[in-house]
Design an enzyme around this catalytic site. Structure first.
Site, mmCIF file in Angstrom:
data_model
loop_
_atom_site.group_PDB
_atom_site.id
_atom_site.type_symbol
_atom_site.label_atom_id
_atom_site.label_comp_id
_atom_site.label_asym_id
_atom_site.label_seq_id
_atom_site.Cartn_x
_atom_site.Cartn_y
_atom_site.Cartn_z
ATOM 1 N N GLY A 142 0.823 -1.205 0.000
ATOM 2 C CA GLY A 142 0.000 0.000 0.000
ATOM 3 C C GLY A 142 0.855 1.251 0.000
ATOM 4 O O GLY A 142 0.624 2.180 -0.791
ATOM 5 N N HIS A 143 1.862 1.291 0.869
ATOM 6 C CA HIS A 143 2.795 2.426 0.887
ATOM 7 C C HIS A 143 3.499 2.556 -0.459
ATOM 8 O O HIS A 143 3.658 3.666 -0.993
ATOM 9 C CB HIS A 143 3.863 2.244 1.970
ATOM 10 C CG HIS A 143 3.339 2.271 3.369
ATOM 11 N ND1 HIS A 143 3.391 1.170 4.186
ATOM 12 C CD2 HIS A 143 2.767 3.254 4.101
ATOM 13 C CE1 HIS A 143 2.877 1.473 5.366
ATOM 14 N NE2 HIS A 143 2.490 2.727 5.349
#
Length: 282
Positions: free
Chosen positions: A36-37
């Site tokens: 996600g990051h």
């Protein structure tokens, strides 16, 4: 990849970039990086000349001391992960004393009620801590664009309001929720779940999907009661709240208006870990 801990050194490096009219993108994180990051960093890299990623576990936004102590610290792995994407990244890893100038306390903010519902109601002082560190980071990095995931949608709305209130010269870019194969929203906290619970946690996403299907044909209260009943039958999870709100004001919905956008929000506990998620409904 350049790793900088001192904020004055970072400002000096970035001033040179900005003198050359290079666009700076910024992705603030608390580390324990996951896909996600990385999706935020990758988007930032496509839209800017250089990207700053910060890793800082901000103590002032934790209302639970034990939660802060258990928050994962994986800096070595995080650096290696970022290096697989690009070397055109500046990694900012400030100390608490350095970023806060020795005064590790929150400022107090007003966000027209955005900070008082849902996360704000269950985590007193949380958004004062979030806004304090985001303001400190944005004024240090001074980016053209800053990237935030929609998993923390309430936080995103508050940061957007913060930027408007403080007249900060930055564009806030919302990024879609990144999900695991079973639909569980990616989070550093997921690493604390047992394998069995992590697999079962797709139930949260499926419940939101069903709530979305019901929205528009059933009234809001009936949907909320259905969700509460579904979680009451599931012994793995303990639901803290489920809410359907106007997307822009986060005001809990009673009757649905055709000209407004609505979103469902949920917070649950599993294995002693607090998980949040949300989904647009229309």
């Amino acid at each position: 990849m350049q790793v900088i801990q001192d904020k004055e050194e970072l400002k000096s490096v970035l001033e040179k970039q900005q003198t050359d009219n290079l666009a700076v993108g910024f992705v603030p994180t608390m580390g324990a990086l996951h896909k996600g990051h990385l999706s935020l960093v990758e988007q930032a890299l496509t839209e800017n000349d250089i990207v700053v990623v910060s890793i800082f576990v901000n103590p002032t936004q934790f209302d639970n001391k034990e939660d802060l102590e258990k928050y994962p610290n994986t800096l070595k792995e995080d650096i290696e992960l970022l290096q697989t994407i690009s070397n055109n990244i500046i990694l900012f890893t400030p100390t608490k004393e350095g970023i806060y100038d020795g005064q590790i306390t929150s400022k107090t903010y007003e966000f027209n009620g955005l900070e008082k519902v849902m996360e704000g109601a269950f985590r007193p002082g949380h958004f004062n801590g979030v806004a304090t560190i985001v303001e400190l980071l944005l004024t240090t990095v001074n980016p053209n664009k800053a990237y935030f995931g929609e998993k923390d949608f309430q936080q995103l709305q508050i940061i957007t309001k913060l930027v408007a209130n403080k007249k900060l010269p930055v564009t806030i870019v919302p990024c879609p929720i990144s999900r695991e194969e079973n639909g569980l929203a990616r989070s550093s906290r997921n690493e604390r779940l047992s394998k069995t619970t992590r697999k079962a946690a797709g139930f949260i996403f499926k419940t939101l999907q069903t709530a979305k299907r019901k929205f528009g044909t059933e009234n809001v209260q009936d949907i909320k009661e259905w969700v509460q009943h579904a979680f009451a039958k599931n012994t793995i999870f303990e639901m803290e709240y489920f809410e359907i709100t106007d997307e822009s004001t986060l005001t809990p919905a009673k009757k649905v208006q055709s000209d407004l956008k609505y979103r469902a929000f949920i917070a649950v506990y599993a294995d002693g870990v607090r998980l949040i998620d949300n989904m647009p409904l229309n």
